[in-house]
Design an enzyme around this catalytic site. Structure first.
Site: not given
Ligand code: IPE
Ligand code: IPE
Ligand code: MG
Length: 257
Positions: A37, A54, A148
């Site tokens: 995240d 990303h 792994l």
């Molecule tokens: C969780 O992250 C999903 C992934 C890492 C793929 P999100 O960014 O979607 O989660 P929330 O919305 O903060 O709970």
């Molecule tokens: C995690 O990073 C990637 C996915 C959930 C696909 P985010 O896109 O959720 O990044 P933040 O949480 O908005 O910073």
């Molecule tokens: Mg996120």
């Protein structure tokens, strides 16, 4: 920032080696799960578009997977795209799907070289056709690997997984005219993680401390470790730090120990 001027004088690789040296390889978690995240916030902090975050996250995946394999972990499960993530702008979703394909295109040979078996989990039939094709190719290419086991959760949701398991059980009951013998262990055979131990350790980056619908059934007694580091900055050294913290925990499973 380095923790101290002394550490600051040690090159990054030496710091990683030093952290690795402190890990007790006889007490490794069997299965580590990661909620990757913070890509968007990483980008925003640099005045970049979210999609740049990303893209930068792919290098973190590469390094973490290689670090896990080098350490000798048995299973690593990465949360890459949730069912709920479809509610993001179409352009962002498209970039994420393209990055999955790019990662597999660039890394599958490397996975094979490191004896890593790739295994996607989630509602894979709901992914775009070209992504499904890439996943199948990499599953096939790594089918003989015995090191792994790398699970990547795509179009995954923990509740959806439990509902899908219930549906499979119902279908089996209709076919056989009897409900299959069920206990908690047997139920696990209907989940996406069948054959794998429950995660011992779950890591979440970007400072959030929630499950966000990841591995709900499997993480009943999983140790949770959260770091403020955004995913694109995460490296194998952070994985080793998480494992060190895990090795200092006292797991009780409800008993007096
Ligand atoms: C969780 O992250 C999903 C992934 C890492 C793929 P999100 O960014 O979607 O989660 P929330 O919305 O903060 O709970
Ligand atoms: C995690 O990073 C990637 C996915 C959930 C696909 P985010 O896109 O959720 O990044 P933040 O949480 O908005 O910073
Ligand atoms: Mg996120």
């Amino acid at each position: 920032m380095p923790a101290s001027p002394v550490l600051g004088a040690i090159p990054e690789e030496a710091e990683t080696a030093e952290t690795l040296r402190r890990v007790d390889r006889t007490r490794l978690p069997l299965h580590v799960a990661v909620i990757m995240d913070g890509n968007g916030r990483w980008a925003r902090a640099r005045g970049l578009e979210r999609i740049e975050g990303h893209a930068a996250g792919v290098e973190a995946v590469r390094d973490t997977v290689e670090g896990a394999a080098r350490l000798g972990l048995s299973a690593l499960t990465l949360f890459a795209f949730s069912i709920e993530n479809w509610s993001r702008p179409a352009e962002e979703v498209a970039v994420l799907m393209e990055l999955v394909r790019k990662y597999l295109r660039l890394e599958t040979d490397n996975l094979v070289a490191n004896d890593i078996r790739f295994w996607p989990i989630g509602r894979l039939h709901g992914l775009p056709g070209p992504v499904q094709a890439s996943l199948e190719e990499s599953v096939l290419a790594t089918a003989g690997c015995r090191g792994l086991r790398l699970n990547v959760a795509l179009n995954y949701g923990g509740r959806a997984e439990i509902v899908d398991a219930a549906r499979r059980i119902a279908a089996r009951a209709l076919r056989d005219g009897a409900v299959p013998e069920l206990d908690e262990l047997a139920f696990g055979d209907f989940l996406e993680t069948r054959g794998l131990p429950d995660p011992d350790l779950m890591i979440r980056t970007s400072g959030e401390e929630r499950l966000s619908n990841f591995l709900l059934f499997q993480s009943a007694y999983t140790e949770f470790w959260s770091t403020s580091t955004y995913w694109p900055d995460f490296r194998r050294r952070d994985l080793y730090e998480a494992i060190l913290a895990f090795q200092g925990r006292n797991r009780r499973y409800g008993a007096l120990r």
